[in-house]
Write an enzyme that holds these catalytic residues in place. Sequence first.
Site, PDB file in Angstrom:
ATOM      1  N   GLU A 258       0.884  -1.174   0.000  1.00  0.00           N
ATOM      2  CA  GLU A 258       0.000   0.000   0.000  1.00  0.00           C
ATOM      3  C   GLU A 258       0.916   1.216   0.000  1.00  0.00           C
ATOM      4  O   GLU A 258       1.522   1.544   1.021  1.00  0.00           O
ATOM      5  CB  GLU A 258      -0.901  -0.010   1.244  1.00  0.00           C
ATOM      6  CG  GLU A 258      -1.774  -1.251   1.385  1.00  0.00           C
ATOM      7  CD  GLU A 258      -2.826  -1.367   0.286  1.00  0.00           C
ATOM      8  OE1 GLU A 258      -3.131  -0.358  -0.374  1.00  0.00           O
ATOM      9  OE2 GLU A 258      -3.330  -2.483   0.073  1.00  0.00           O
ATOM     10  N   CYS A 292      -2.232   9.233   2.700  1.00  0.00           N
ATOM     11  CA  CYS A 292      -1.854   8.692   1.386  1.00  0.00           C
ATOM     12  C   CYS A 292      -2.864   9.060   0.310  1.00  0.00           C
ATOM     13  O   CYS A 292      -2.491   9.342  -0.822  1.00  0.00           O
ATOM     14  CB  CYS A 292      -1.692   7.186   1.470  1.00  0.00           C
ATOM     15  SG  CYS A 292      -3.128   6.369   2.167  1.00  0.00           S
ATOM     16  N   GLU A 390       4.218  13.581  -5.015  1.00  0.00           N
ATOM     17  CA  GLU A 390       3.350  13.327  -3.863  1.00  0.00           C
ATOM     18  C   GLU A 390       3.658  14.390  -2.807  1.00  0.00           C
ATOM     19  O   GLU A 390       4.803  14.550  -2.388  1.00  0.00           O
ATOM     20  CB  GLU A 390       3.618  11.936  -3.266  1.00  0.00           C
ATOM     21  CG  GLU A 390       2.713  11.668  -2.074  1.00  0.00           C
ATOM     22  CD  GLU A 390       2.933  10.293  -1.402  1.00  0.00           C
ATOM     23  OE1 GLU A 390       4.068   9.802  -1.388  1.00  0.00           O
ATOM     24  OE2 GLU A 390       1.942   9.746  -0.877  1.00  0.00           O
TER      25      GLU A 390
HETATM   26  P1  NAP Z   1       8.495   4.809   4.607  1.00  0.00           P
HETATM   27  O1  NAP Z   1       9.631   5.721   4.839  1.00  0.00           O
HETATM   28  O2  NAP Z   1       8.474   3.992   3.380  1.00  0.00           O
HETATM   29  O3  NAP Z   1       8.405   3.887   5.913  1.00  0.00           O
HETATM   30  C1  NAP Z   1       7.384   2.940   6.074  1.00  0.00           C
HETATM   31  C2  NAP Z   1       7.895   1.807   6.934  1.00  0.00           C
HETATM   32  O4  NAP Z   1       8.903   1.093   6.225  1.00  0.00           O
HETATM   33  C3  NAP Z   1       8.543   2.253   8.249  1.00  0.00           C
HETATM   34  O5  NAP Z   1       8.230   1.331   9.265  1.00  0.00           O
HETATM   35  C4  NAP Z   1      10.016   2.189   7.902  1.00  0.00           C
HETATM   36  O6  NAP Z   1      10.846   2.041   9.037  1.00  0.00           O
HETATM   37  C5  NAP Z   1      10.053   0.954   7.044  1.00  0.00           C
HETATM   38  N1  NAP Z   1      11.240   0.825   6.195  1.00  0.00           N
HETATM   39  C6  NAP Z   1      12.120   1.772   5.799  1.00  0.00           C
HETATM   40  N2  NAP Z   1      13.074   1.216   5.012  1.00  0.00           N
HETATM   41  C7  NAP Z   1      12.784  -0.109   4.912  1.00  0.00           C
HETATM   42  C8  NAP Z   1      13.380  -1.212   4.241  1.00  0.00           C
HETATM   43  N3  NAP Z   1      14.484  -1.090   3.510  1.00  0.00           N
HETATM   44  N4  NAP Z   1      12.797  -2.425   4.360  1.00  0.00           N
HETATM   45  C9  NAP Z   1      11.661  -2.584   5.089  1.00  0.00           C
HETATM   46  N5  NAP Z   1      11.063  -1.573   5.757  1.00  0.00           N
HETATM   47  C10 NAP Z   1      11.608  -0.352   5.658  1.00  0.00           C
HETATM   48  O7  NAP Z   1       7.098   5.617   4.630  1.00  0.00           O
HETATM   49  P2  NAP Z   1       6.620   6.746   5.635  1.00  0.00           P
HETATM   50  O8  NAP Z   1       7.375   8.001   5.358  1.00  0.00           O
HETATM   51  O9  NAP Z   1       6.585   6.233   7.030  1.00  0.00           O
HETATM   52  O10 NAP Z   1       5.094   6.913   5.177  1.00  0.00           O
HETATM   53  C11 NAP Z   1       4.683   7.773   4.178  1.00  0.00           C
HETATM   54  C12 NAP Z   1       4.393   7.029   2.878  1.00  0.00           C
HETATM   55  O11 NAP Z   1       3.449   5.990   3.132  1.00  0.00           O
HETATM   56  C13 NAP Z   1       3.759   7.925   1.847  1.00  0.00           C
HETATM   57  O12 NAP Z   1       4.330   7.678   0.582  1.00  0.00           O
HETATM   58  C14 NAP Z   1       2.291   7.504   1.872  1.00  0.00           C
HETATM   59  O13 NAP Z   1       1.593   7.767   0.683  1.00  0.00           O
HETATM   60  C15 NAP Z   1       2.413   6.045   2.150  1.00  0.00           C
HETATM   61  N6  NAP Z   1       1.161   5.533   2.706  1.00  0.00           N
HETATM   62  C16 NAP Z   1       0.371   4.732   1.911  1.00  0.00           C
HETATM   63  C17 NAP Z   1      -0.847   4.258   2.389  1.00  0.00           C
HETATM   64  C18 NAP Z   1      -1.732   3.384   1.547  1.00  0.00           C
HETATM   65  O14 NAP Z   1      -2.640   2.756   2.087  1.00  0.00           O
HETATM   66  N7  NAP Z   1      -1.518   3.306   0.238  1.00  0.00           N
HETATM   67  C19 NAP Z   1      -1.263   4.584   3.690  1.00  0.00           C
HETATM   68  C20 NAP Z   1      -0.437   5.395   4.462  1.00  0.00           C
HETATM   69  C21 NAP Z   1       0.778   5.859   3.968  1.00  0.00           C
HETATM   70  P3  NAP Z   1      11.599   3.320   9.695  1.00  0.00           P
HETATM   71  O15 NAP Z   1      10.523   4.236  10.153  1.00  0.00           O
HETATM   72  O16 NAP Z   1      12.376   2.719  10.796  1.00  0.00           O
HETATM   73  O17 NAP Z   1      12.443   3.917   8.596  1.00  0.00           O
END
Ligand code: NAP
Length: 491
Positions: A258, A292, A390
């Site tokens: 997602e 998102c 985004e």
């Molecule tokens: P993110 O930076 O991708 O982090 C999401 C999760 O992934 C965190 O727990 C992060 O841990 C972890 N992570 C980071 N690097 C990783 C790796 N190499 N392998 C596995 N996990 C890893 O996203 P965010 O900034 O928290 O959230 C914002 C994004 O989420 C936006 O793009 C938004 O659109 C998207 N989003 C999508 C939805 C949907 O339903 N489509 C809903 C909500 C949000 P750490 O925090 O420890 O780095």
Amino acid sequence: MQLEPTSGYEGALLIDGAWVEGEGRQDVVHPYDGSRVGSIALAGREQVVEAIEAAERAQEAADLSAYERYELLSKTADRLEAELESVARLLTSEQGKPLSESKGEVDRAVQTLRLSAEEAKRQFGEYVPMDAQRGFSRDHCFTQHEPLGVVAAITPFNFPINLMVHKVGPALAAGNAVVGKPASNTPLVSLKLFEFLEEACREVGAPTGLVNVVTGSGSTTGDAILEHDAVEAISFTGSTAVGKYLANNSGMKELTLELGGNDPTIIWDDTDIEEAAAQVVGGACSNAGQVCNSVERVIVPEHIEGDVVEALVAAAEELTVGDPFDPETNVASMVDDDQFETVVDIFERTVEAGATVECGGNYGGDLGPRTFEPTVLSGVTPEMPAAKEEVFGPLVPVITVPDFDAAIEEANNTNYGLEAGIFTQDIDRGRRAANEIDAGGVNVNTVSGFRADHMPYGGFKDSGVGKEGIKYAVEHFSRQKLVGFHDGFNA
Ligand code: NAP
């Protein structure tokens, strides 16, 4: 403002039924003023492996009936509901969203748990009428669902409790064990959730290790999860960049992604412009725009641009910016400096490229170090950063189009395809939007940000793979086995 105190479990990892220390510590801060809320343990790679292997053993030993899985999830829902106020305050403390929004999110998480509990009892198989093919009229076949094994749940910062429940609830409902990994800047509400899950596991007699949670570096956890054969499914919500990394390295694991969005909402000339504008501003600015499927592009016909902009400005100026614990506040700070600086950068580059600031445009300073005012931008063209990228902030960019064909074309002018909205009283325009916009959901007469927790939810294109929404997530977290009874002796 009074930050919510964190519990004794707050700083630990839950591995195999015990709360244990990690290999380091990291502070969690309140985004609005930078004060310390608590701290988390940083899991080492070996500890993530221990959590996965504990989950594998527990899942193999667990023999919970559908009713017991229902009870496990119902008890967790009851406990969360009883502690809604304090968990909501903890959520605002670490994430910075207004307290009213935090209460709304925790209430949704309670409902998502209850929906998951009910779904545990609906794992129906299907009778397959074998006589549909010549020569098989004496055979009886049916399908049954089986759990996959260990499901890893990786969540982002913006809806830290409800998105974790969206993974853990259906995974447990289907009979799996889980390893949760919340975002490092908003981990505390997830730790609370796992505290409640663990207690409920003990109450229903589940083996220790059925639920585990690790905090700390995303890449350490992610790589350990990717490399371990016992993890059968990864359910990830977060950025498209990390999602693609997981997709490229997950081999045969079941994957639900997602990801990000750049969602359009069309306001057409046959609608109530003021009502549509109020919903659009709400949809662009809730959680300070860190949603998102928030409204990221407002598409309007040229001849009503002035009226729409005026209505958007009026709605944006109604919003109160400030301390998230103040009940009057509608828009508070962003989660951290990175998110804030990214939005400032996109805003500045869009204005430099020629967009007009119709209202707002102030950020930081007296507003708070990571706070950005609700900002309506007109004269935005599809190539400008606020339209193309985004934007996880309270910007409302207005793009004009000459006709409805161009509106649909502009809605699809993105690599993303999460959700879309359209305000129109014309059923044919609504139908065309539903058929022609390339997104996981098209909402007629509301904004792209619409979501109920039981509906199928998940994007197309760079917005993801697979669907969440309890029943749909359960399908991803279980496998179908065909069982046949054959007339082998009397053929
Ligand atoms: P993110 O930076 O991708 O982090 C999401 C999760 O992934 C965190 O727990 C992060 O841990 C972890 N992570 C980071 N690097 C990783 C790796 N190499 N392998 C596995 N996990 C890893 O996203 P965010 O900034 O928290 O959230 C914002 C994004 O989420 C936006 O793009 C938004 O659109 C998207 N989003 C999508 C939805 C949907 O339903 N489509 C809903 C909500 C949000 P750490 O925090 O420890 O780095």
